[in-house]
Each structure stands twice: as C-alpha cells, then as structure tokens.
Design an enzyme around this catalytic site. Structure first.
Site, mmCIF file in Angstrom:
data_model
loop_
_atom_site.group_PDB
_atom_site.id
_atom_site.type_symbol
_atom_site.label_atom_id
_atom_site.label_comp_id
_atom_site.label_asym_id
_atom_site.label_seq_id
_atom_site.Cartn_x
_atom_site.Cartn_y
_atom_site.Cartn_z
ATOM 1 N N LEU A 148 0.786 -1.308 -0.078
ATOM 2 C CA LEU A 148 -0.035 -0.032 -0.021
ATOM 3 C C LEU A 148 0.836 1.307 0.062
ATOM 4 O O LEU A 148 2.126 1.344 0.341
ATOM 5 C CB LEU A 148 -0.931 -0.060 1.249
ATOM 6 C CG LEU A 148 -1.769 -1.201 1.276
ATOM 7 C CD1 LEU A 148 -2.619 -1.318 2.557
ATOM 8 C CD2 LEU A 148 -2.766 -1.392 0.026
ATOM 9 N N ALA A 149 0.379 2.477 -0.433
ATOM 10 C CA ALA A 149 0.975 3.696 -0.338
ATOM 11 C C ALA A 149 1.713 3.966 0.778
ATOM 12 O O ALA A 149 2.934 4.747 0.931
ATOM 13 C CB ALA A 149 0.080 4.826 -0.952
ATOM 14 N N CYS A 150 1.003 3.543 1.943
ATOM 15 C CA CYS A 150 1.708 3.824 3.195
ATOM 16 C C CYS A 150 3.063 3.031 3.545
ATOM 17 O O CYS A 150 3.470 3.175 4.872
ATOM 18 C CB CYS A 150 0.754 3.806 4.163
ATOM 19 S SG CYS A 150 0.017 1.893 4.443
ATOM 20 N N GLY A 151 3.371 2.021 2.801
ATOM 21 C CA GLY A 151 4.584 1.288 2.923
ATOM 22 C C GLY A 151 4.140 0.156 3.453
ATOM 23 O O GLY A 151 5.133 -0.657 4.022
#
Length: 183
Positions: free
Chosen positions: A155-158
């Site tokens: 996900l974009a949050c890592g």
C-alpha cells in the site's frame, strides 16, 4: 458490451485516484460514454484536465458550478446513466453514502442515483478493516449497492495488506457483469 453505455466514474480523494485515469481510458476504448465526477480532495491527486482529456467530457467537481440549465447535475448524472462506479471509494465517501450525507457533487449524485452503483474501495488496511467502515459497507450492500473487495499488496503507506485498488481489467469485468445482470 460497453459500446454506447453511459458510465459515471466518481473519483474520491485517495492516493489511488491517479489510477482512475486507467479506468476512464479502458472504458472509452470499450466504446462507453464516460462522465467523470471528482471530489475536491481527488483533485489533489490527479487533475480534472487529465480526466477530461481521457473522457472527452467536462469533469464535474463543484456542485454549484453547473453550466447546463436543462437539468440539475446531481440528479441528471445519477439517473441518466447505466452505472455509477466510485473509484477509489475512500472510507470518507463510503461513510457519506451509508449515512445519507450529500454535501458535494459526488455524494449528492450517489444519494440521487437510480442506477446500479459499484464501489471500488481503496485505503489503508487498518481503515478498510475498521468496524465502522465494514458496517458502512454492509449497510450499503444491504441497499443493493455492489462492492469489489480490494486487493492485497504493498500500500502507499509502505505496509503490505488488504486495501489496494484492484486492477483496471478486474474493475471493467465487474462493470460488464453488473450491466449484463441488469438486462
């Protein structure tokens, strides 16, 4: 299958908003008429000009910027199409829809819609699995609205988890399935 079908693509403000360009492009290649409605937050992730260029239609963002006196936008868009697809469907837009909140063009269109609605959730896994979000999804599902389960991946949050926007091909296939069922 999508030739001359009118599809409204609603884009809410999440990092996956930029991926909506791929969906708009794919729908146009299939022959669909595509109208895009964006939330103001979505314009922070992708410009209306990009989606206008791909859809060949003016993108609607502001509910009070209506320039067609022949109809009221949020009523027209939610009734004069074959399907409304929300991609990405953030926790915010899902919550608004589940609770009847209509405070922008996209949420107002969802509330006024008389056509099938497909939500394509995309958000952080902790947001997606939050009991409040899950209850809102259940509530909308009970009203007959459709959902695609998000993919699992980075996900974009890592963080790796459930919440990733499904591939464009899978979204298009689900749209075709819903439209075919409606016949």
């Amino acid at each position: 299958m999508l030739n001359k079908k009118k599809i409204v693509v609603g884009i809410s403000g999440g990092i996956a908003s930029y991926k909506s360009a791929s969906l708009v492009s794919a729908l146009k290649k299939e022959g669909a008429f595509v109208q895009v409605i964006m939330t103001k937050n979505a314009t922070q992730f992708i410009t209306p000009l990009t989606l206008q260029t791909l859809s060949k239609n003016k993108v609607v963002v502001d509910m009070f910027e209506e320039d067609n006196a022949e109809y009221v936008g949020h009523i027209h868009f939610g009734q004069e199409c074959d399907l409304l697809v929300i991609v990405p469907a953030t926790a915010n837009i899902i919550g608004k829809a589940a609770n009847g909140i209509a405070d922008d063009m996209l949420s107002s269109t969802i509330i006024a819609a008389t056509v099938p609605i497909l939500f394509v959730p995309s958000m952080n896994e902790f947001m997606y699995t939050n009991p409040i979000v899950q209850e809102n999804i259940k509530k909308l599902s009970n009203f007959g609205m459709k959902f695609i389960i998000p993919d699992t991946g980075m996900l974009a949050c890592g963080v790796s988890g459930k919440g990733k926007l499904p591939k464009t091909e899978n979204i298009v296939n689900e749209i075709k399935k819903i439209l075919k069922e409606g016949k």
